[in-house]
Motif scaffolding. Structure first.
Motif, PDB file in Angstrom:
ATOM      1  N   PRO A  72     -44.394  31.729 -18.402  1.00  0.00           N
ATOM      2  CA  PRO A  72     -43.920  31.030 -19.602  1.00  0.00           C
ATOM      3  C   PRO A  72     -44.964  30.055 -20.133  1.00  0.00           C
ATOM      4  O   PRO A  72     -45.620  29.356 -19.360  1.00  0.00           O
ATOM      5  CB  PRO A  72     -42.669  30.293 -19.107  1.00  0.00           C
ATOM      6  CG  PRO A  72     -42.259  31.012 -17.864  1.00  0.00           C
ATOM      7  CD  PRO A  72     -43.529  31.499 -17.236  1.00  0.00           C
ATOM      8  N   ILE A  73     -45.088  29.992 -21.449  1.00  0.00           N
ATOM      9  CA  ILE A  73     -46.076  29.087 -22.035  1.00  0.00           C
ATOM     10  C   ILE A  73     -45.714  27.638 -21.764  1.00  0.00           C
ATOM     11  O   ILE A  73     -46.592  26.770 -21.661  1.00  0.00           O
ATOM     12  CB  ILE A  73     -46.249  29.337 -23.544  1.00  0.00           C
ATOM     13  CG1 ILE A  73     -44.934  29.134 -24.296  1.00  0.00           C
ATOM     14  CG2 ILE A  73     -46.785  30.736 -23.796  1.00  0.00           C
ATOM     15  CD1 ILE A  73     -45.078  29.214 -25.796  1.00  0.00           C
ATOM     16  N   GLU A  74     -44.414  27.334 -21.631  1.00  0.00           N
ATOM     17  CA  GLU A  74     -44.010  25.955 -21.352  1.00  0.00           C
ATOM     18  C   GLU A  74     -44.561  25.488 -20.010  1.00  0.00           C
ATOM     19  O   GLU A  74     -44.945  24.320 -19.857  1.00  0.00           O
ATOM     20  CB  GLU A  74     -42.475  25.845 -21.356  1.00  0.00           C
ATOM     21  CG  GLU A  74     -41.821  26.106 -22.705  1.00  0.00           C
ATOM     22  CD  GLU A  74     -41.609  27.589 -22.980  1.00  0.00           C
ATOM     23  OE1 GLU A  74     -41.077  27.915 -24.054  1.00  0.00           O
ATOM     24  OE2 GLU A  74     -41.978  28.429 -22.125  1.00  0.00           O
ATOM     25  N   VAL A  75     -44.602  26.411 -19.046  1.00  0.00           N
ATOM     26  CA  VAL A  75     -45.156  26.066 -17.730  1.00  0.00           C
ATOM     27  C   VAL A  75     -46.657  25.846 -17.840  1.00  0.00           C
ATOM     28  O   VAL A  75     -47.212  24.879 -17.297  1.00  0.00           O
ATOM     29  CB  VAL A  75     -44.843  27.187 -16.714  1.00  0.00           C
ATOM     30  CG1 VAL A  75     -45.589  26.947 -15.399  1.00  0.00           C
ATOM     31  CG2 VAL A  75     -43.352  27.280 -16.472  1.00  0.00           C
ATOM     32  N   ASN A  76     -47.331  26.728 -18.575  1.00  0.00           N
ATOM     33  CA  ASN A  76     -48.780  26.574 -18.744  1.00  0.00           C
ATOM     34  C   ASN A  76     -49.129  25.246 -19.398  1.00  0.00           C
ATOM     35  O   ASN A  76     -50.071  24.557 -18.994  1.00  0.00           O
ATOM     36  CB  ASN A  76     -49.331  27.719 -19.594  1.00  0.00           C
ATOM     37  CG  ASN A  76     -49.161  29.075 -18.927  1.00  0.00           C
ATOM     38  OD1 ASN A  76     -49.126  29.172 -17.711  1.00  0.00           O
ATOM     39  ND2 ASN A  76     -49.059  30.113 -19.727  1.00  0.00           N
ATOM     40  N   GLU A  77     -48.375  24.869 -20.417  1.00  0.00           N
ATOM     41  CA  GLU A  77     -48.660  23.621 -21.129  1.00  0.00           C
ATOM     42  C   GLU A  77     -48.315  22.395 -20.284  1.00  0.00           C
ATOM     43  O   GLU A  77     -48.852  21.300 -20.516  1.00  0.00           O
ATOM     44  CB  GLU A  77     -47.883  23.594 -22.447  1.00  0.00           C
ATOM     45  CG  GLU A  77     -48.394  24.591 -23.468  1.00  0.00           C
ATOM     46  CD  GLU A  77     -47.591  24.570 -24.754  1.00  0.00           C
ATOM     47  OE1 GLU A  77     -48.163  24.878 -25.818  1.00  0.00           O
ATOM     48  OE2 GLU A  77     -46.375  24.266 -24.699  1.00  0.00           O
ATOM     49  N   THR A  78     -47.438  22.563 -19.314  1.00  0.00           N
ATOM     50  CA  THR A  78     -47.057  21.447 -18.448  1.00  0.00           C
ATOM     51  C   THR A  78     -48.127  21.143 -17.412  1.00  0.00           C
ATOM     52  O   THR A  78     -48.391  19.963 -17.108  1.00  0.00           O
ATOM     53  CB  THR A  78     -45.722  21.756 -17.741  1.00  0.00           C
ATOM     54  OG1 THR A  78     -44.700  21.910 -18.723  1.00  0.00           O
ATOM     55  CG2 THR A  78     -45.336  20.643 -16.770  1.00  0.00           C
ATOM     56  N   ILE A  79     -48.762  22.180 -16.896  1.00  0.00           N
ATOM     57  CA  ILE A  79     -49.701  21.970 -15.787  1.00  0.00           C
ATOM     58  C   ILE A  79     -51.151  21.912 -16.244  1.00  0.00           C
ATOM     59  O   ILE A  79     -52.042  21.690 -15.429  1.00  0.00           O
ATOM     60  CB  ILE A  79     -49.539  23.063 -14.712  1.00  0.00           C
ATOM     61  CG1 ILE A  79     -49.857  24.445 -15.276  1.00  0.00           C
ATOM     62  CG2 ILE A  79     -48.128  23.036 -14.136  1.00  0.00           C
ATOM     63  CD1 ILE A  79     -49.791  25.550 -14.250  1.00  0.00           C
ATOM     64  N   ALA A  80     -51.416  22.119 -17.531  1.00  0.00           N
ATOM     65  CA  ALA A  80     -52.791  22.063 -18.042  1.00  0.00           C
ATOM     66  C   ALA A  80     -52.784  21.461 -19.444  1.00  0.00           C
ATOM     67  O   ALA A  80     -51.813  21.607 -20.184  1.00  0.00           O
ATOM     68  CB  ALA A  80     -53.399  23.463 -18.074  1.00  0.00           C
ATOM     69  N   PRO A  81     -53.874  20.799 -19.851  1.00  0.00           N
ATOM     70  CA  PRO A  81     -53.943  20.165 -21.181  1.00  0.00           C
ATOM     71  C   PRO A  81     -54.221  21.202 -22.276  1.00  0.00           C
ATOM     72  O   PRO A  81     -55.271  21.174 -22.930  1.00  0.00           O
ATOM     73  CB  PRO A  81     -55.086  19.167 -21.027  1.00  0.00           C
ATOM     74  CG  PRO A  81     -55.989  19.803 -20.034  1.00  0.00           C
ATOM     75  CD  PRO A  81     -55.087  20.510 -19.050  1.00  0.00           C
ATOM     76  N   LEU A  82     -53.282  22.117 -22.464  1.00  0.00           N
ATOM     77  CA  LEU A  82     -53.450  23.205 -23.423  1.00  0.00           C
ATOM     78  C   LEU A  82     -52.308  23.209 -24.429  1.00  0.00           C
ATOM     79  O   LEU A  82     -51.195  22.759 -24.129  1.00  0.00           O
ATOM     80  CB  LEU A  82     -53.485  24.558 -22.704  1.00  0.00           C
ATOM     81  CG  LEU A  82     -54.622  24.781 -21.709  1.00  0.00           C
ATOM     82  CD1 LEU A  82     -54.402  26.086 -20.946  1.00  0.00           C
ATOM     83  CD2 LEU A  82     -55.971  24.814 -22.430  1.00  0.00           C
ATOM     84  N   VAL A  83     -52.600  23.739 -25.599  1.00  0.00           N
ATOM     85  CA  VAL A  83     -51.571  24.004 -26.598  1.00  0.00           C
ATOM     86  C   VAL A  83     -51.618  25.496 -26.906  1.00  0.00           C
ATOM     87  O   VAL A  83     -52.677  26.032 -27.242  1.00  0.00           O
ATOM     88  CB  VAL A  83     -51.792  23.207 -27.896  1.00  0.00           C
ATOM     89  CG1 VAL A  83     -50.737  23.589 -28.938  1.00  0.00           C
ATOM     90  CG2 VAL A  83     -51.746  21.713 -27.620  1.00  0.00           C
ATOM     91  N   ILE A  84     -50.499  26.155 -26.768  1.00  0.00           N
ATOM     92  CA  ILE A  84     -50.415  27.586 -27.077  1.00  0.00           C
ATOM     93  C   ILE A  84     -49.681  27.713 -28.407  1.00  0.00           C
ATOM     94  O   ILE A  84     -48.462  27.521 -28.498  1.00  0.00           O
ATOM     95  CB  ILE A  84     -49.710  28.355 -25.944  1.00  0.00           C
ATOM     96  CG1 ILE A  84     -50.531  28.178 -24.658  1.00  0.00           C
ATOM     97  CG2 ILE A  84     -49.567  29.833 -26.297  1.00  0.00           C
ATOM     98  CD1 ILE A  84     -49.887  28.686 -23.417  1.00  0.00           C
ATOM     99  N   TRP A  85     -50.454  27.991 -29.438  1.00  0.00           N
ATOM    100  CA  TRP A  85     -49.942  27.984 -30.801  1.00  0.00           C
ATOM    101  C   TRP A  85     -49.180  29.256 -31.154  1.00  0.00           C
ATOM    102  O   TRP A  85     -48.325  29.245 -32.044  1.00  0.00           O
ATOM    103  CB  TRP A  85     -51.104  27.814 -31.794  1.00  0.00           C
ATOM    104  CG  TRP A  85     -51.837  26.529 -31.632  1.00  0.00           C
ATOM    105  CD1 TRP A  85     -52.945  26.300 -30.876  1.00  0.00           C
ATOM    106  CD2 TRP A  85     -51.498  25.270 -32.228  1.00  0.00           C
ATOM    107  NE1 TRP A  85     -53.332  24.986 -30.965  1.00  0.00           N
ATOM    108  CE2 TRP A  85     -52.454  24.332 -31.797  1.00  0.00           C
ATOM    109  CE3 TRP A  85     -50.477  24.854 -33.091  1.00  0.00           C
ATOM    110  CZ2 TRP A  85     -52.420  23.003 -32.185  1.00  0.00           C
ATOM    111  CZ3 TRP A  85     -50.433  23.532 -33.490  1.00  0.00           C
ATOM    112  CH2 TRP A  85     -51.400  22.619 -33.038  1.00  0.00           C
TER     113      TRP A  85
END
Length: 574
Positions: A418-431
């Motif tokens: 899930p992108i929400e998990v990725n954005e939680t553990i790394a300083p990323l924005v998935i547009w």
């Protein structure tokens, strides 16, 4: 115990079903307790139980073929170094050696003996992909195994029920994510422990002194079931080849599949030689995915264990990319290995064309993203360092009488993270994360579509991507008249340039990374597809109105309304 009576057969089947529940609880314990997203969110794991001879009896439903089938061979290597006589209660053994485990250093395999009194009655084994093992990081740029990270030989992880702190300290010191990696090692040991406890409960309940009668019943039954299905096929040798992107040059995967009475042999002679980069494949991983390709359409209902695997013989010449010797670099072995089911299925299509799917994206499209000192072309400044392995997939090939699956990992079977998990553990924005229109190959049955992701750094710092992608130059091929899927694309949005499919590359802090994943091939002629299905594809965004008209001969608008007269004319003109 005799298995000749009907009552004994029923009793054995009940015990077998119970054994399946034991290994599934083993796997779920790993998923619940794992620290890394690869295990917790994507399910990139395996779990299974083995008899005292090292034969796999049962595997958990959750898990990947590369882990499960390679681990089946791996337990034998553990027993070679630590025979049962050398094992003691409280022992836990570990390795991430690619040639003794599941093909690359990121996979840790843990084996635990289960004692009933003073006797070992079974072995439990499990594997998971950890987020980091040091070295160059999870990517294909290594030239030798020594550059790819820490390599732990088969050794004790725990003794007398206590973890070996020097082993953990060495691992912590050599990885970028010590908390996650150490946590996963505890989870691996815990899941085996749960499996062992549940097995002992089962044995007590059924009054079993050992597993030998049940093991023989399970393995011989699976062997017989597989042999019976092979006997239904005509003997002969069937050949197929597939060209894929490779790294420094294209790679030819060449297979000769021979059906011989009650066994199937797949020989990869003629396949390209080893690469100078980290895309080489140890033989155990080749055997795992090639045998899975056979099992997809032959013996699919037969349990996957030592019995059903035995009639499928996989060979590849040493020095080929599918049997890479030490010290070849192998970190991205999945990029090549996961193509093998498509190669094998291409052989079987000549025998059972009504049961074989088209080629798909096959290899995972996992953007490995990193940020920190020395990792990018520009200064990283004081932005938050990170390393993240995200799991994503393109489309699968069309299936017999069904469309391909969209944005689904086959043959690995792992889930998208899930992108929400990725954005939680790394300083990323998935547009953006959306289906890729027109990427699925056309056909009576459409290939699965890929997906498009757009990513930037939340703190406007540069970041790097370790690319390990394929199907960029050579897309998935359609089968039996179906169209090819769309090739993948990796690009920087603002610079408007394309990245290479493999290797570490950098994205500026003000730019966005766009990853367009490939689609699967189609099956059968596109003009045989039901116009109503084409209209549905248009409404769902899988097919554009333009492609519906030019490729399928269906005049349909974005609302799904079909101009039947024009459609009839378009199809008649073809």
């Amino acid at each position: 115990m005799s298995t000749t009576s009907a009552l004994d057969q029923i009793r054995m089947q009940i015990q077998w079903n119970r054994l399946l529940s034991v290994v599934e609880e083993q796997a779920q314990t790993l998923i619940r307790t794992a620290f890394s997203t690869s295990a917790r969110e994507a399910g990139d794991i395996s779990a299974g139980v083995y008899d005292v001879k090292g034969r796999m009896l049962a595997q958990a439903v959750t898990g990947t073929p590369g882990h499960v089938n390679a681990m089946a061979a791996s337990v034998g290597f553990f027993l070679q170094k630590y025979p049962l006589a050398k094992m003691k209660p409280g022992d836990v053994f570990v390795t991430n050696d690619p040639w003794l485990g599941t093909g690359h250093l990121n996979d840790f395999t843990v084996v635990t003996p289960t004692f009933r009194g003073n006797e070992i009655v079974a072995l439990f084994a499990c594997t998971t992909h950890v987020v980091d093992v040091g070295g160059k990081g999870f990517g294909p740029d290594g030239r030798q195994i020594y550059e790819e990270g820490i390599n732990i030989p088969i050794m004790r992880l725990a003794e007398n029920g206590e973890f070996c702190e020097p082993v953990l300290e060495i691992i912590r010191t050599n990885v970028r994510n010590p908390v996650e990696v150490e946590g996963d090692l505890y989870s691996l040991a815990a899941c085996n422990d749960v499996g062992g406890q549940r097995l002992l409960d089962m044995m007590k309940e059924f009054g079993l002194d050992d597993l030998a009668p049940l093991a023989d019943y399970v393995i011989e039954g699976a062997r017989a079931g597989m042999a019976a299905e092979i006997r239904e096929l005509p003997n002969g040798t069937y050949r197929n080849s597939m060209r894929i992107d490779g790294y420094e040059s294209p790679i030819d995967l060449v297979a000769a599949l021979t059906i011989r009475d009650e066994e199937i042999e797949v020989d990869f002679s003629g396949t390209s030689g080893v690469s100078t980069f980290g895309i080489n494949v140890p033989l155990t991983y080749t055997q795992a995915y090639a045998s899975f390709g056979v099992r997809c359409v032959i013996g699919g209902a037969v349990p996957n264990n030592a019995g059903s695997l035995a009639p499928v013989i996989i060979t590849a010449p040493e020095g080929s990319i599918l049997n890479a010797p030490h010290p070849c670099a192998v970190t991205a072995r999945h990029v090549i290995g996961q193509m093998l089911p498509d190669v094998v299925l291409g052989c079987l299509n000549q025998v059972i064309p009504d049961r074989v799917p088209a080629e798909g994206t096959s290899c995972l499209w996992n953007p490995v993203l990193l940020g920190g000192h020395g990792l990018t072309d520009e200064d990283y400044g004081d932005a938050t360092p990170f390393a993240i392995n995200t799991f994503h997939a393109g489309g699968t090939g069309a299936r017999p009488n069904k469309d391909g699956l969209n944005a689904t990992a086959f043959p690995s079977g792992v889930r998208n993270t899930p992108i929400e998990v990725n954005e939680t553990i790394a300083p990323l924005v998935i547009w953006k994360k959306e289906y890729r229109t027109d990427s699925g190959g056309a056909g009576k049955f459409r290939g699965g579509v890929g997906q498009v992701m757009e990513i930037s750094h939340a703190q406007h710092a540069p970041f790097a991507i370790n690319c390990m992608f394929d199907r960029v130059t050579y897309p998935a091929r359609g089968r039996n008249g179906g169209g090819d899927g769309e090739a993948g694309i990796i690009e920087r949005k603002l610079r408007n340039d394309r990245l290479n499919a493999k290797g570490r590359q950098s994205i500026s802090g003000d730019d966005h990374l766009v990853v367009s994943m490939p689609g699967g091939g189609g099956l059968g002629s596109a003009f045989e597809r039901d116009p109503a299905e084409v209209a549905r594809d248009v409404v769902l965004g899988f097919v554009s109105p333009e492609a519906a008209r030019s490729v399928y001969g269906v005049a349909v608008d974005e609302e799904g309304r079909i101009d039947e007269g024009l459609t009839k004319d378009l199809r008649a003109a073809r």
